[in-house]
Design a protein around this motif. Structure first.
Motif, PDB file in Angstrom:
ATOM      1  N   ASP A 164      -8.533  47.381 -80.370  1.00  0.00           N
ATOM      2  CA  ASP A 164      -7.320  47.395 -81.192  1.00  0.00           C
ATOM      3  C   ASP A 164      -6.828  48.825 -81.454  1.00  0.00           C
ATOM      4  O   ASP A 164      -5.653  49.027 -81.758  1.00  0.00           O
ATOM      5  N   ASP A 165      -7.704  49.807 -81.355  1.00  0.00           N
ATOM      6  CA  ASP A 165      -7.311  51.214 -81.469  1.00  0.00           C
ATOM      7  C   ASP A 165      -7.004  51.819 -80.105  1.00  0.00           C
ATOM      8  O   ASP A 165      -6.085  52.624 -79.962  1.00  0.00           O
ATOM      9  N   ILE A 166      -7.793  51.444 -79.108  1.00  0.00           N
ATOM     10  CA  ILE A 166      -7.663  52.042 -77.773  1.00  0.00           C
ATOM     11  C   ILE A 166      -6.381  51.588 -77.077  1.00  0.00           C
ATOM     12  O   ILE A 166      -5.668  52.413 -76.496  1.00  0.00           O
ATOM     13  N   LYS A 167      -6.090  50.291 -77.115  1.00  0.00           N
ATOM     14  CA  LYS A 167      -4.914  49.772 -76.396  1.00  0.00           C
ATOM     15  C   LYS A 167      -3.606  50.443 -76.821  1.00  0.00           C
ATOM     16  O   LYS A 167      -2.843  50.884 -75.964  1.00  0.00           O
ATOM     17  N   PRO A 168      -3.302  50.536 -78.128  1.00  0.00           N
ATOM     18  CA  PRO A 168      -2.038  51.187 -78.514  1.00  0.00           C
ATOM     19  C   PRO A 168      -1.999  52.672 -78.124  1.00  0.00           C
ATOM     20  O   PRO A 168      -0.949  53.183 -77.753  1.00  0.00           O
ATOM     21  N   ALA A 169      -3.146  53.349 -78.204  1.00  0.00           N
ATOM     22  CA  ALA A 169      -3.188  54.758 -77.807  1.00  0.00           C
ATOM     23  C   ALA A 169      -2.874  54.891 -76.325  1.00  0.00           C
ATOM     24  O   ALA A 169      -2.078  55.749 -75.913  1.00  0.00           O
ATOM     25  N   ALA A 170      -3.469  54.027 -75.517  1.00  0.00           N
ATOM     26  CA  ALA A 170      -3.217  54.051 -74.077  1.00  0.00           C
ATOM     27  C   ALA A 170      -1.763  53.690 -73.775  1.00  0.00           C
ATOM     28  O   ALA A 170      -1.096  54.376 -72.983  1.00  0.00           O
ATOM     29  N   LEU A 171      -1.281  52.654 -74.416  1.00  0.00           N
ATOM     30  CA  LEU A 171       0.090  52.204 -74.173  1.00  0.00           C
ATOM     31  C   LEU A 171       1.111  53.272 -74.568  1.00  0.00           C
ATOM     32  O   LEU A 171       2.140  53.419 -73.906  1.00  0.00           O
ATOM     33  N   SER A 172       0.818  54.043 -75.602  1.00  0.00           N
ATOM     34  CA  SER A 172       1.732  55.116 -76.017  1.00  0.00           C
ATOM     35  C   SER A 172       1.881  56.175 -74.932  1.00  0.00           C
ATOM     36  O   SER A 172       2.842  56.940 -74.929  1.00  0.00           O
ATOM     37  N   LEU A 173       0.929  56.195 -73.995  1.00  0.00           N
ATOM     38  CA  LEU A 173       0.967  57.145 -72.877  1.00  0.00           C
ATOM     39  C   LEU A 173       1.337  56.461 -71.562  1.00  0.00           C
ATOM     40  O   LEU A 173       1.231  57.057 -70.491  1.00  0.00           O
ATOM     41  N   GLY A 174       1.749  55.201 -71.639  1.00  0.00           N
ATOM     42  CA  GLY A 174       2.159  54.471 -70.443  1.00  0.00           C
ATOM     43  C   GLY A 174       1.021  53.853 -69.665  1.00  0.00           C
ATOM     44  O   GLY A 174       1.188  53.466 -68.511  1.00  0.00           O
ATOM     45  N   ILE A 175      -0.159  53.753 -70.275  1.00  0.00           N
ATOM     46  CA  ILE A 175      -1.330  53.162 -69.616  1.00  0.00           C
ATOM     47  C   ILE A 175      -1.556  51.777 -70.197  1.00  0.00           C
ATOM     48  O   ILE A 175      -1.813  51.623 -71.395  1.00  0.00           O
ATOM     49  N   ASP A 176      -1.474  50.760 -69.350  1.00  0.00           N
ATOM     50  CA  ASP A 176      -1.689  49.392 -69.789  1.00  0.00           C
ATOM     51  C   ASP A 176      -3.145  49.012 -69.569  1.00  0.00           C
ATOM     52  O   ASP A 176      -3.772  49.431 -68.591  1.00  0.00           O
ATOM     53  N   ILE A 177      -3.694  48.230 -70.486  1.00  0.00           N
ATOM     54  CA  ILE A 177      -5.061  47.715 -70.372  1.00  0.00           C
ATOM     55  C   ILE A 177      -4.975  46.203 -70.530  1.00  0.00           C
ATOM     56  O   ILE A 177      -4.396  45.711 -71.495  1.00  0.00           O
ATOM     57  N   ALA A 178      -5.560  45.475 -69.585  1.00  0.00           N
ATOM     58  CA  ALA A 178      -5.523  44.016 -69.648  1.00  0.00           C
ATOM     59  C   ALA A 178      -6.861  43.458 -69.171  1.00  0.00           C
ATOM     60  O   ALA A 178      -7.562  44.085 -68.374  1.00  0.00           O
TER      61      ALA A 178
END
Length: 158
Positions: free
Chosen positions: A96-110
């Motif tokens: 829940d912390d990692i996904k938004p941080a990654a997404l803010s940099l254009g990195i998607d995690i699924a």
């Protein structure tokens, strides 16, 4: 650089926006059980750093943030990164912390596919991100030769 506090491979809190003290930060989102892409990227990141002139090597911080915190505990990251390059900072925490941080940099995690072995893969962007001393994103690497990455590290340092 996202302002998120995660846990490093030694079990200590580490804030991505505040804790790196070097002129350049190179960041990758990946995981230790990755069957193919991540090991090569981490090796390239480390090799590029080792090829810098001796007086610049300590001016770059290499960071990997796990995309699989369920398996990548601080201990697992420490053991894995010791085999790659012990200068890496390995970070884990809540998805829940990692996904938004990654997404803010254009990195998607699924969530990836289930493997016949009973394990699973994690789908994630494979870009490597380079930040200057101002912690603004300055370069994005995707399948860049080590020599090009090394030259970019030197430019990030200034």
């Amino acid at each position: 650089m996202p302002d998120v506090t995660l846990t490093d491979q030694d079990g200590n809190p580490y804030n991505l926006a505040e804790d790196p003290s070097t002129a350049a930060v190179v960041l990758f989102f990946g995981y230790t059980n990755c069957p193919d892409v991540c090991p090569g990227i981490l090796a390239d990141m480390a090799t590029a750093k080792r090829r810098l002139p001796e007086d610049l090597v300590d001016d770059v911080t290499l960071i990997v943030v796990t995309t699989d915190p369920a398996r990548d505990t601080p201990e697992a990251l420490k053991e894995y990164l010791a085999r790659v390059d012990d200068s890496f900072i390995g970070l884990t925490g809540s998805l829940d912390d990692i996904k938004p941080a990654a997404l803010s940099l254009g990195i998607d995690i699924a969530e990836g596919k289930q493997l016949p072995s009973g394990g699973y893969e994690v789908d994630h962007g494979s870009y490597v991100l380079g930040f200057g001393e101002d912690r603004l994103l300055r370069v994005v690497w995707n399948e860049v030769p080590v020599s090009g990455m090394k030259d970019d590290y030197a430019r990030l340092i200034g």
